[in-house]
Enzyme design. Structure first.
Site, PDB file in Angstrom:
ATOM      1  N   ASN A 187       0.738  -1.466   0.225  1.00  0.00           N
ATOM      2  CA  ASN A 187      -0.067  -0.337   0.113  1.00  0.00           C
ATOM      3  C   ASN A 187       0.567   1.139   0.199  1.00  0.00           C
ATOM      4  O   ASN A 187       1.904   1.384   1.001  1.00  0.00           O
ATOM      5  CB  ASN A 187      -1.145  -0.336   1.140  1.00  0.00           C
ATOM      6  N   LYS A 210       0.203   4.540   0.077  1.00  0.00           N
ATOM      7  CA  LYS A 210      -0.319   5.525   0.674  1.00  0.00           C
ATOM      8  C   LYS A 210      -0.651   7.076  -0.832  1.00  0.00           C
ATOM      9  O   LYS A 210      -0.200   6.417  -1.549  1.00  0.00           O
ATOM     10  CB  LYS A 210      -0.493   5.939   1.525  1.00  0.00           C
ATOM     11  N   HIS A 231      -9.479   0.922   4.687  1.00  0.00           N
ATOM     12  CA  HIS A 231      -8.158   0.814   5.421  1.00  0.00           C
ATOM     13  C   HIS A 231      -8.735   1.966   6.580  1.00  0.00           C
ATOM     14  O   HIS A 231      -9.214   3.017   6.351  1.00  0.00           O
ATOM     15  CB  HIS A 231      -6.789   1.916   4.825  1.00  0.00           C
ATOM     16  N   GLU A 233      -6.680   4.786   8.224  1.00  0.00           N
ATOM     17  CA  GLU A 233      -6.754   6.085   7.614  1.00  0.00           C
ATOM     18  C   GLU A 233      -7.671   6.800   6.873  1.00  0.00           C
ATOM     19  O   GLU A 233      -8.416   7.572   6.777  1.00  0.00           O
ATOM     20  CB  GLU A 233      -5.501   5.874   6.370  1.00  0.00           C
ATOM     21  N   GLU A 248      -4.959  -4.817  10.508  1.00  0.00           N
ATOM     22  CA  GLU A 248      -3.910  -4.032  10.866  1.00  0.00           C
ATOM     23  C   GLU A 248      -4.438  -3.086  12.293  1.00  0.00           C
ATOM     24  O   GLU A 248      -5.000  -2.441  12.270  1.00  0.00           O
ATOM     25  CB  GLU A 248      -3.835  -3.371   9.856  1.00  0.00           C
ATOM     26  N   GLY A 301       2.300   2.616  10.759  1.00  0.00           N
ATOM     27  CA  GLY A 301       3.651   3.557  10.721  1.00  0.00           C
ATOM     28  C   GLY A 301       4.271   4.189  11.799  1.00  0.00           C
ATOM     29  O   GLY A 301       4.842   4.882  11.765  1.00  0.00           O
ATOM     30  N   SER A 307       3.435  -2.636  10.010  1.00  0.00           N
ATOM     31  CA  SER A 307       4.911  -2.057  10.256  1.00  0.00           C
ATOM     32  C   SER A 307       6.127  -3.421  10.395  1.00  0.00           C
ATOM     33  O   SER A 307       6.771  -3.908  10.452  1.00  0.00           O
ATOM     34  CB  SER A 307       5.404  -1.863  11.994  1.00  0.00           C
TER      35      SER A 307
HETATM   36  P1  13P Z   1       3.490  -0.030   8.101  1.00  0.00           P
HETATM   37  O1  13P Z   1       3.838  -0.835   7.578  1.00  0.00           O
HETATM   38  O2  13P Z   1       3.903   2.204   7.624  1.00  0.00           O
HETATM   39  O3  13P Z   1       2.865   0.384   9.038  1.00  0.00           O
HETATM   40  O4  13P Z   1       1.098   0.562   6.646  1.00  0.00           O
HETATM   41  C1  13P Z   1       0.911  -0.657   6.944  1.00  0.00           C
HETATM   42  C2  13P Z   1      -0.278  -0.125   6.691  1.00  0.00           C
HETATM   43  O5  13P Z   1      -0.926   1.412   7.304  1.00  0.00           O
HETATM   44  C3  13P Z   1      -0.412  -0.966   5.327  1.00  0.00           C
HETATM   45  O6  13P Z   1      -2.244  -0.678   4.594  1.00  0.00           O
END
Ligand code: 13P
Length: 247
Positions: free
Chosen positions: A12, A14, A98, A100, A167, A173, A208
């Site tokens: 992803n 982002k 997601h 976010e 997640e 992150g 992560s």
């Molecule tokens: P990270 O791997 O940067 O923690 O992000 C995970 C994520 O949100 C994947 O969709």
């Protein structure tokens, strides 16, 4: 493990690599994918880079996905992108719900269900995301929250093989990942709620994931792959995770 539950590693991207820089990154992943025949790989760049990434991945084992979709096919919905449009530019997959999107853009369980329906109707395979916040985990509500999120879309999956990504919001992150035992507990619970779909649903872990923790997480009985954020922005790290999935 059955063939439907082959390891799946999805990147992803982002809000990164939305322009020309998407091509060399996708090409580097395609090059790495040639040694990895036991792993399915998916790249989810920003909408603006989808055509470039689809071209770079054409005739390779790397598939392409959107990061979001709007649940209507077309109409007066300024700024949105639909399942047929994602299909048109070569997507096979789409990330839905997601954290976010849930946290920053107000997506609800009802909206996530609606988008899951639209993805399936449009011929896309959804990667539906669930996960608890730090406050919910600390209050001992992890399984309760994740069960509510899964049950909100479970009935619309009948007859389909999709992916669900667990997640934990506190692990995204932050450099903190759920340990393999913490991840496995939630993955096993999700599998137990799936009923008939248990053997045909891939449950990915996200939060992560890096090359150095991937093998331990992917070694868990109910972890069928990973949804990777930060480490997917670098072909070598993404490749390291994919190699860990290949075993
Ligand atoms: P990270 O791997 O940067 O923690 O992000 C995970 C994520 O949100 C994947 O969709």
């Amino acid at each position: 493990m059955n063939s439907i539950r082959r390891p799946l590693i999805a990147g992803n991207w982002k809000l990164f690599h939305g322009g020309l820089s998407a091509t060399p990154l996708a090409q580097a992943v395609v090059a790495i994918s040639r040694e990895l025949d036991a792993v399915d790989l998916v790249l989810c760049p920003p909408f603006t880079a989808l055509p470039l990434v689809a071209i770079a991945c054409h005739n390779s084992r790397v598939q392409v996905g959107g990061q979001n979709l709007y649940p209507k096919d077309q109409g007066a919905f300024t700024g949105e992108v639909s399942a047929p449009m994602l299909r048109d530019v070569g997507c096979k997959w789409v990330i839905v719900g997601h954290s976010e999107r849930r946290q920053l853009f107000g997506e609800t369980d009802v909206g996530v269900r609606e988008k899951t329906v639209a993805a399936l109707a449009g011929g896309l395979i959804p990667i539906v995301c669930v996960g608890e916040t730090l406050a919910e985990r600390e209050a001992g509500k992890t399984l309760q929250v994740v069960e509510r999120q899964v049950r909100a879309f479970l009935d619309v999956l009948a007859g389909h093989s999709v992916a669900i990504a667990y997640e934990p919001v506190w692990a995204i992150g932050t450099g903190k990942n759920a340990g393999p035992a913490e991840a496995e507990e939630v993955h096993a619970a999700i599998r137990s709620w799936l009923g008939d779909l248990a053997d045909r649903t891939r449950i990915l872990y996200g939060g992560s994931v890096k090359p150095d923790n991937a093998a331990a997480l992917l070694g868990c009985a109910n972890v069928d792959g990973a949804l990777v954020g930060g480490a997917s922005l670098d072909a070598a790290s993404f490749g390291g995770i994919a190699r860990a999935a290949q075993g």
